[in-house]
Scaffold this active site. Structure first.
Site, PDB file in Angstrom:
ATOM      1  N   TYR A 182       0.849  -1.192   0.000  1.00  0.00           N
ATOM      2  CA  TYR A 182       0.000   0.000   0.000  1.00  0.00           C
ATOM      3  C   TYR A 182       0.895   1.256   0.000  1.00  0.00           C
ATOM      4  CZ  TYR A 182      -4.016   2.895   1.319  1.00  0.00           C
ATOM      5  OH  TYR A 182      -5.002   3.846   1.339  1.00  0.00           O
ATOM      6  N   ASN A 184       1.499   3.646   1.882  1.00  0.00           N
ATOM      7  CA  ASN A 184       2.185   4.078   3.100  1.00  0.00           C
ATOM      8  C   ASN A 184       3.285   3.121   3.539  1.00  0.00           C
ATOM      9  OD1 ASN A 184       0.687   1.938   4.114  1.00  0.00           O
ATOM     10  ND2 ASN A 184      -0.558   3.167   5.509  1.00  0.00           N
ATOM     11  N   LYS A 185       3.539   2.073   2.756  1.00  0.00           N
ATOM     12  CA  LYS A 185       4.585   1.114   3.113  1.00  0.00           C
ATOM     13  C   LYS A 185       5.952   1.582   2.591  1.00  0.00           C
ATOM     14  CE  LYS A 185       1.661  -1.741   5.057  1.00  0.00           C
ATOM     15  NZ  LYS A 185       0.368  -1.130   4.770  1.00  0.00           N
ATOM     16  N   HIS A 186       7.020   0.999   3.127  1.00  0.00           N
ATOM     17  CA  HIS A 186       8.372   1.357   2.688  1.00  0.00           C
ATOM     18  C   HIS A 186       8.574   1.052   1.214  1.00  0.00           C
ATOM     19  CE1 HIS A 186      10.296   1.081   6.991  1.00  0.00           C
ATOM     20  NE2 HIS A 186       9.332   1.974   6.900  1.00  0.00           N
ATOM     21  N   VAL A 187       7.929   0.024   0.716  1.00  0.00           N
ATOM     22  CA  VAL A 187       7.912  -0.306  -0.710  1.00  0.00           C
ATOM     23  C   VAL A 187       6.457  -0.313  -1.141  1.00  0.00           C
ATOM     24  CG1 VAL A 187       8.325  -2.117  -2.428  1.00  0.00           C
ATOM     25  CG2 VAL A 187      10.049  -1.656  -0.670  1.00  0.00           C
TER      26      VAL A 187
END
Length: 373
Positions: A182, A184-187
């Site tokens: 998603y 907002n994730k780091h990837v």
């Protein structure tokens, strides 16, 4: 810096994302059949030290496929934290299995591993581990419990991109492990997820389940019901470009966490994220704040006041035993998980996306100080 407000998350997309997306468009490969899907699966699996990666359309789909691939169904029980997102419990309930909850550790906010063994019964089939907000669950004792009782482990590492437990990648511990991509994730892939495994059969089952359980030689004859959970080539291209910068992103996140710590640690009657444990340094997927009980302000009021100052926030997870949809199904009657309840009513997180500029972070700190000093 934004003049209208600072959102709780802004992704960082200034690497090879544009180049790889244009390659998809110019080649015409935009569906799940495109080459970036396999490249992303292989690269991410290698990063997490797994043999197989199965890319899917979102993190919830990854969990659904994992539960189904393990054959969890009616009569089975699955232990999981009360404090998590509803994605973790949905397929357990849909499959006719019974979710069994454990409370949170008040310091790490993760599931309290000390409570797990007491919740095991002859019907228990699996433990779903959910790493929360930036720190992993203490895996060694939990894995020993699972091995002692012959239980499968589903490891939800949706928030743990690049994080390690005692030097081993989070996502490398479960019989099946899952990630979310998603924004907002780091990837990020915009929307997307992945199931990871070492077992060949489990990985093949997940591949089949994501593709409607088509059969190789009788495509439209189905022995099993699956889903269309496929990730597109466009999403995978975005993910591959993001993955190339994961180490840089981790440094950026930890620097952001340290800046918040320095600015907010003197505020009275609040709990900030734990910087590190004996087994991991916080990766600060998000930066959470838990208000002390002595404050007459709850999380909802603090978020309202921050919103009035143009600062985006997000509440902590509502515990599973408080979810109306689950209560209507007769689940968790008279059950109480006080730490999870406190985290929900007193906890929220502030802007911490990779695209957050230093000036914006300073503005967030000023606003939080005004509200909570």
């Amino acid at each position: 810096m934004s003049t209208t407000g600072i959102p709780v998350n802004t992704p960082l997309l200034d690497g090879n994302e544009r180049k790889y997306l244009l390659e998809c468009i110019e080649s015409g490969w935009i569906s799940s059949e495109g080459p970036f899907v396999r490249r992303f699966e292989e690269s991410f699996a290698e990063r997490v030290d797994r043999h197989h990666g199965v890319a899917v359309c979102n993190g919830t789909a990854a969990l659904d496929a994992a539960v189904e691939a393990l054959g969890i169904g009616a009569g089975d029980e699955v232990i999981l934290p009360a404090f998590t997102i509803i994605s973790c419990i949905a397929q357990i309930v849909r499959a006719g299995a019974t979710p069994v909850l454990v409370d949170s550790d008040p310091v790490t906010w993760n599931m309290d591993v000390r409570e797990v063994e007491a919740r095991i019964t002859p019907r228990t089939r699996a433990i779903m581990v959910v790493h929360i907000y930036g720190l992993p669950v203490d895996m060694d004792p939990l894995l020993k419990i699972a091995a002692r009782h012959g239980l499968a482990v589903i490891e939800d590492a949706a928030q743990m991109h690049g994080q390690t437990y005692k030097g081993r990648p989070c996502g490398s511990f479960g019989d099946l492990s899952t990630f979310s991509f998603y924004p907002n994730k780091h990837v990020t892939t915009g929307e997307g997820g992945m199931v990871l495994a070492n077992d060949d059969k489990l990985a093949d089952d997940c591949r089949s389940l994501r593709n409607l359980c088509f059969q190789p030689h009788k495509r439209f004859v189905h022995e099993r019901l699956g889903w269309n959970l496929r990730m597109t080539n466009l999403q995978a291209a975005l993910g591959l470009a993001q993955l190339e910068r994961l180490d840089e992103f981790l440094v950026r996140k930890r620097r952001m966490g340290a800046r918040y710590d320095a600015a907010l640690s003197t505020l009275p009657a609040i709990q900030l994220p734990l910087v590190e444990t004996s087994y991991a340094r916080n990766a600060y997927w998000v930066y959470g704040i838990v208000l002390g009980e002595e404050r007459d302000m709850d999380a909802e009021e603090a978020m309202r006041q921050l919103a009035a100052r143009g600062i985006g926030t997000r509440p902590f997870f509502c515990p599973m035993h408080w979810q109306p949809v689950l209560q209507r199904k007769g689940l968790f009657e008279s059950e109480s998980y006080p730490v999870a309840e406190r985290l929900y009513t007193r906890g929220f997180y502030i802007p911490s996306g990779l695209g957050l500029a230093k000036a914006e972070q300073d503005r967030v700190c000023e606003a939080v100080t005004e509200v909570l000093a």
